[in-house]
Design a protein around this motif. Structure first.
Motif, PDB file in Angstrom:
ATOM      1  N   LEU A   1       0.823  -1.205   0.000  1.00  0.00           N
ATOM      2  CA  LEU A   1       0.000   0.000   0.000  1.00  0.00           C
ATOM      3  C   LEU A   1       0.858   1.257   0.000  1.00  0.00           C
ATOM      4  O   LEU A   1       1.876   1.332   0.698  1.00  0.00           O
ATOM      5  CB  LEU A   1      -0.924   0.003   1.220  1.00  0.00           C
ATOM      6  N   LYS A   2       0.431   2.242  -0.763  1.00  0.00           N
ATOM      7  CA  LYS A   2       1.166   3.501  -0.864  1.00  0.00           C
ATOM      8  C   LYS A   2       0.326   4.714  -0.470  1.00  0.00           C
ATOM      9  O   LYS A   2       0.869   5.753  -0.116  1.00  0.00           O
ATOM     10  CB  LYS A   2       1.679   3.682  -2.298  1.00  0.00           C
ATOM     11  N   GLN A   3      -0.977   4.588  -0.538  1.00  0.00           N
ATOM     12  CA  GLN A   3      -1.837   5.727  -0.198  1.00  0.00           C
ATOM     13  C   GLN A   3      -1.886   5.925   1.316  1.00  0.00           C
ATOM     14  O   GLN A   3      -1.727   4.967   2.079  1.00  0.00           O
ATOM     15  CB  GLN A   3      -3.242   5.504  -0.769  1.00  0.00           C
ATOM     16  N   PRO A   4      -2.117   7.143   1.792  1.00  0.00           N
ATOM     17  CA  PRO A   4      -2.081   7.444   3.233  1.00  0.00           C
ATOM     18  C   PRO A   4      -3.115   6.628   4.023  1.00  0.00           C
ATOM     19  O   PRO A   4      -4.226   6.395   3.554  1.00  0.00           O
ATOM     20  CB  PRO A   4      -2.398   8.940   3.292  1.00  0.00           C
ATOM     21  N   MET A   5      -2.725   6.227   5.214  1.00  0.00           N
ATOM     22  CA  MET A   5      -3.592   5.475   6.116  1.00  0.00           C
ATOM     23  C   MET A   5      -3.955   6.374   7.292  1.00  0.00           C
ATOM     24  O   MET A   5      -3.086   6.963   7.936  1.00  0.00           O
ATOM     25  CB  MET A   5      -2.869   4.221   6.614  1.00  0.00           C
ATOM     26  N   ASP A   6      -5.243   6.461   7.579  1.00  0.00           N
ATOM     27  CA  ASP A   6      -5.682   7.283   8.705  1.00  0.00           C
ATOM     28  C   ASP A   6      -5.590   6.539  10.030  1.00  0.00           C
ATOM     29  O   ASP A   6      -5.079   7.066  11.021  1.00  0.00           O
ATOM     30  CB  ASP A   6      -7.121   7.757   8.479  1.00  0.00           C
ATOM     31  N   ILE A   7      -6.123   5.319  10.046  1.00  0.00           N
ATOM     32  CA  ILE A   7      -6.179   4.522  11.276  1.00  0.00           C
ATOM     33  C   ILE A   7      -5.710   3.112  10.976  1.00  0.00           C
ATOM     34  O   ILE A   7      -6.083   2.537   9.944  1.00  0.00           O
ATOM     35  CB  ILE A   7      -7.614   4.475  11.844  1.00  0.00           C
ATOM     36  N   PHE A   8      -4.914   2.545  11.888  1.00  0.00           N
ATOM     37  CA  PHE A   8      -4.531   1.141  11.741  1.00  0.00           C
ATOM     38  C   PHE A   8      -4.707   0.440  13.078  1.00  0.00           C
ATOM     39  O   PHE A   8      -4.417   1.011  14.142  1.00  0.00           O
ATOM     40  CB  PHE A   8      -3.086   1.002  11.262  1.00  0.00           C
ATOM     41  N   LEU A   9      -5.197  -0.804  13.010  1.00  0.00           N
ATOM     42  CA  LEU A   9      -5.451  -1.612  14.204  1.00  0.00           C
ATOM     43  C   LEU A   9      -4.560  -2.845  14.212  1.00  0.00           C
ATOM     44  O   LEU A   9      -4.407  -3.512  13.185  1.00  0.00           O
ATOM     45  CB  LEU A   9      -6.916  -2.071  14.242  1.00  0.00           C
ATOM     46  N   SER A  10      -3.992  -3.145  15.353  1.00  0.00           N
ATOM     47  CA  SER A  10      -3.310  -4.428  15.563  1.00  0.00           C
ATOM     48  C   SER A  10      -3.639  -4.883  16.965  1.00  0.00           C
ATOM     49  O   SER A  10      -3.937  -4.064  17.842  1.00  0.00           O
ATOM     50  CB  SER A  10      -1.794  -4.298  15.380  1.00  0.00           C
ATOM     51  N   HIS A  11      -3.577  -6.186  17.195  1.00  0.00           N
ATOM     52  CA  HIS A  11      -3.848  -6.664  18.552  1.00  0.00           C
ATOM     53  C   HIS A  11      -2.612  -6.481  19.419  1.00  0.00           C
ATOM     54  O   HIS A  11      -2.669  -5.835  20.468  1.00  0.00           O
ATOM     55  CB  HIS A  11      -4.280  -8.128  18.524  1.00  0.00           C
ATOM     56  N   ASP A  12      -1.490  -7.050  18.991  1.00  0.00           N
ATOM     57  CA  ASP A  12      -0.259  -6.844  19.758  1.00  0.00           C
ATOM     58  C   ASP A  12       0.413  -5.542  19.340  1.00  0.00           C
ATOM     59  O   ASP A  12       0.153  -4.989  18.279  1.00  0.00           O
ATOM     60  CB  ASP A  12       0.697  -8.035  19.640  1.00  0.00           C
ATOM     61  N   TRP A  13       1.289  -5.047  20.183  1.00  0.00           N
ATOM     62  CA  TRP A  13       1.917  -3.755  19.964  1.00  0.00           C
ATOM     63  C   TRP A  13       3.056  -3.866  18.951  1.00  0.00           C
ATOM     64  O   TRP A  13       3.749  -4.894  18.898  1.00  0.00           O
ATOM     65  CB  TRP A  13       2.507  -3.223  21.260  1.00  0.00           C
ATOM     66  N   PRO A  14       3.305  -2.832  18.180  1.00  0.00           N
ATOM     67  CA  PRO A  14       4.539  -2.808  17.386  1.00  0.00           C
ATOM     68  C   PRO A  14       5.752  -2.805  18.324  1.00  0.00           C
ATOM     69  O   PRO A  14       5.746  -2.109  19.351  1.00  0.00           O
ATOM     70  CB  PRO A  14       4.446  -1.477  16.625  1.00  0.00           C
ATOM     71  N   ARG A  15       6.735  -3.589  17.992  1.00  0.00           N
ATOM     72  CA  ARG A  15       7.944  -3.627  18.810  1.00  0.00           C
ATOM     73  C   ARG A  15       8.590  -2.240  18.861  1.00  0.00           C
ATOM     74  O   ARG A  15       8.565  -1.500  17.873  1.00  0.00           O
ATOM     75  CB  ARG A  15       8.923  -4.640  18.207  1.00  0.00           C
ATOM     76  N   LYS A  16       9.104  -1.872  20.018  1.00  0.00           N
ATOM     77  CA  LYS A  16       9.824  -0.612  20.283  1.00  0.00           C
ATOM     78  C   LYS A  16       8.917   0.597  20.468  1.00  0.00           C
ATOM     79  O   LYS A  16       9.414   1.682  20.773  1.00  0.00           O
ATOM     80  CB  LYS A  16      10.842  -0.296  19.177  1.00  0.00           C
ATOM     81  N   ILE A  17       7.605   0.444  20.310  1.00  0.00           N
ATOM     82  CA  ILE A  17       6.728   1.601  20.448  1.00  0.00           C
ATOM     83  C   ILE A  17       6.786   2.171  21.860  1.00  0.00           C
ATOM     84  O   ILE A  17       6.555   3.371  22.081  1.00  0.00           O
ATOM     85  CB  ILE A  17       5.265   1.255  20.056  1.00  0.00           C
ATOM     86  N   TYR A  18       7.142   1.342  22.840  1.00  0.00           N
ATOM     87  CA  TYR A  18       7.192   1.770  24.234  1.00  0.00           C
ATOM     88  C   TYR A  18       8.282   2.817  24.469  1.00  0.00           C
ATOM     89  O   TYR A  18       8.278   3.502  25.487  1.00  0.00           O
ATOM     90  CB  TYR A  18       7.409   0.563  25.159  1.00  0.00           C
ATOM     91  N   HIS A  19       9.237   2.964  23.542  1.00  0.00           N
ATOM     92  CA  HIS A  19      10.278   3.979  23.689  1.00  0.00           C
ATOM     93  C   HIS A  19       9.779   5.376  23.348  1.00  0.00           C
ATOM     94  O   HIS A  19      10.490   6.354  23.567  1.00  0.00           O
ATOM     95  CB  HIS A  19      11.475   3.641  22.790  1.00  0.00           C
ATOM     96  N   TYR A  20       8.564   5.482  22.808  1.00  0.00           N
ATOM     97  CA  TYR A  20       8.045   6.770  22.346  1.00  0.00           C
ATOM     98  C   TYR A  20       6.958   7.321  23.262  1.00  0.00           C
ATOM     99  O   TYR A  20       6.282   8.284  22.903  1.00  0.00           O
ATOM    100  CB  TYR A  20       7.512   6.631  20.916  1.00  0.00           C
ATOM    101  N   GLY A  21       6.778   6.709  24.422  1.00  0.00           N
ATOM    102  CA  GLY A  21       5.799   7.174  25.390  1.00  0.00           C
ATOM    103  C   GLY A  21       6.399   7.163  26.780  1.00  0.00           C
ATOM    104  O   GLY A  21       7.631   7.132  26.941  1.00  0.00           O
ATOM    105  N   ASN A  22       5.564   7.176  27.774  1.00  0.00           N
ATOM    106  CA  ASN A  22       6.027   7.191  29.168  1.00  0.00           C
ATOM    107  C   ASN A  22       6.408   5.771  29.586  1.00  0.00           C
ATOM    108  O   ASN A  22       5.620   5.052  30.208  1.00  0.00           O
ATOM    109  CB  ASN A  22       4.930   7.755  30.067  1.00  0.00           C
ATOM    110  N   LYS A  23       7.607   5.383  29.231  1.00  0.00           N
ATOM    111  CA  LYS A  23       8.084   4.017  29.487  1.00  0.00           C
ATOM    112  C   LYS A  23       8.183   3.727  30.980  1.00  0.00           C
ATOM    113  O   LYS A  23       7.890   2.616  31.425  1.00  0.00           O
ATOM    114  CB  LYS A  23       9.439   3.821  28.804  1.00  0.00           C
ATOM    115  N   GLN A  24       8.573   4.742  31.757  1.00  0.00           N
ATOM    116  CA  GLN A  24       8.701   4.527  33.207  1.00  0.00           C
ATOM    117  C   GLN A  24       7.353   4.186  33.831  1.00  0.00           C
ATOM    118  O   GLN A  24       7.251   3.286  34.671  1.00  0.00           O
ATOM    119  CB  GLN A  24       9.299   5.781  33.866  1.00  0.00           C
TER     120      GLN A  24
END
Length: 470
Positions: A164-187
């Motif tokens: 896919l190349k066209q812009p995506m507004d919303i995406f759903l997954s059950h498990d989290w993308p790996r490393k996403i926890y580094h971009y929020g309040n990890k503590q």
């Protein structure tokens, strides 16, 4: 457009819709759409319960069957993906998506649709490296292995989405993308879920396949569930070319549906006022499905997706304008998702329990119609032929003693994707944690206003404009 997002549903449809009604009474207007991030549990009868990979003590009929039978109807359009606790035999009937009940739409193994001009994509299941490169070989009756592998993400679905190349507004997954926890309040996350510390520090928690998709699709919003904790993050992507504006993804994971838990969020999302107020197919996605039809694999054989390495004559299956126009012609320029739900299995009757109901591998008329119209393969038809010819599917049902889980990760090679590391992605996330007395139910609802700041180190405007920090 007001969009409600739910974490792990666990079959609690009545409670979720009741909570939405409360949100509507307290909020500025009606909820237009409900998105559910897996563990939906579309259980129609006792046979479906036996196809859910949970210990027997967690097998409860819940309330979905009332919506399936027509006794009740979802008060708002509901779109969901599959998780790792599902009536897998039911969802398997709809590999390309479809209605599981009136006004309740399953996105399929992977899928993209549009509603009011908002583009919504998703992928079902959770990542396990030892099954990632296999085909979709499972079919009922499942055995103790296939009752779990049936919900493991496969490389073919990720490969399709990466076309896919066209812009995506919303995406759903059950498990989290790996490393996403580094971009929020990890503590704060580790304070709430301290047993994730080692995996977070080693970058092995979550799905490398979902991480690939996040980096490729760069959606405006990404919603997940699975880990039974609320967590928000803001991931700033790098611009591909100089002069381009770098995109950012607002990530939000939500808890499971229990009293006093943060399982629901209402979000204000911009939409196209001129777009139809019904669910539509996505033309780019349909074109990719047609292009990749020859790649369908219903065997347990490990295989890699085509890539530009000199071994494949074709590796680019993205949608061209010409191909998309051809699909539009096939559909007579009508992208409306037909309201063609039909009952395919007996519905649970509380007055007449049937504990020995037979498990059947069904062909769903919705899938038959969709495949015939688009000219693609019905995976279940091919599976049935393969089963008859080669006996590929399991020949005995799972045992009732389903207390073990397969959270131990196989370090098998993951060599055609950029996600080279294995991932710790537990199947069971403390299913019995903090169960509360239902007589004291009080559900938390928070309003995320469009354009608001993503928390982690910041706060969002919450209900009644009171700040609420994640």
């Amino acid at each position: 457009m007001r969009v409600a997002v739910a974490g792990c549903c666990h079959g609690e449809l009545d409670k979720i819709y009741e909570t939405l009604a409360l949100a509507e009474r307290r909020g500025p207007g009606p909820i237009d759409l409900l998105l559910c991030c897996g563990d939906f549990q579309a259980v129609r009868n006792e046979a479906d319960l036996r196809c859910m990979a949970v210990p027997p003590k967690y097998r409860h009929m819940q309330t979905f069957y009332r919506y399936y039978s027509g006794e009740k109807k979802a008060p708002v359009l509901t779109i969901f993906i599959g998780g790792n606790h599902e009536a897998s035999n039911h969802l398997q009937e709809l590999p390309y998506g479809g209605w599981v009940a009136p006004n309740i739409y399953y996105l399929g193994l992977a899928g993209v649709v549009k509603y009011r001009g908002v583009r919504i994509g998703g992928i079902s299941g959770i990542f396990k490296s030892h099954d990632y490169r296999k085909g979709h070989f499972e079919c009922p009756p499942y055995n103790p292995a296939t009752i779990r592998s049936i919900y493991h993400v496969r490389n073919i679905e990720v490969y399709k989405l990466k076309q896919l190349k066209q812009p995506m507004d919303i995406f759903l997954s059950h498990d989290w993308p790996r490393k996403i926890y580094h971009y929020g309040n990890k503590q704060q996350l580790l304070k709430t879920k301290s047993f994730f510390r080692q995996e977070v520090e080693n970058n092995t928690l979550g799905s490398p396949a979902a991480s690939e998709l996040l980096e490729h699709l760069k959606p405006t919003y990404w919603f997940s569930a699975h880990l039974h904790v609320k967590f928000a993050a803001l991931m700033q992507h790098q611009a591909k070319d100089k002069g381009q504006t770098a995109k950012a993804t607002k990530f939000l994971a939500l808890d499971k549906c229990l009293p006093h838990r943060d399982f629901l969020q209402v979000i204000e999302i911009e939409h196209d006022p001129s777009a139809p107020e019904y669910l539509e197919y996505d033309i780019e996605w349909l074109t990719v499905l047609r292009a990749t039809d020859d790649l369908i694999n219903v065997t347990e054989r490990l295989w890699n997706m085509p890539e530009n390495n000199g071994l494949h004559t074709r590796w680019d299956y993205s949608a061209t304008e010409e191909a998309m126009n051809k699909v539009l012609e096939i559909l007579n320029h009508d992208l409306k998702v037909p309201c063609n739900f039909s009952i395919t299995a007996a519905c649970y009757d509380p007055s007449r329990p049937q504990t020995q109901m037979q498990l059947v591998h069904r062909i769903n008329p919705q899938t038959t119609e969709f495949c015939a119209q688009l000219g693609i393969t019905d995976m279940n038809v091919r599976l049935q032929k393969a089963k008859e010819e080669h006996h590929l599917c399991g020949e005995f049902e799972e045992q009732d003693d389903m207390e073990s889980n397969d959270s131990g990760e196989d370090r098998s090679e993951y060599n055609t994707d950029t996600s080279a590391l294995s991932s710790i992605n537990p199947d069971e996330i403390m299913l019995d944690e903090e169960e509360e007395d239902e007589d004291s139910i009080k559900y938390s609802i928070y309003i995320l206003r469009h354009g608001g700041r993503i928390p982690g180190s910041t706060c969002l405007a919450a209900a009644q404009d009171k700040p609420y920090c994640y």
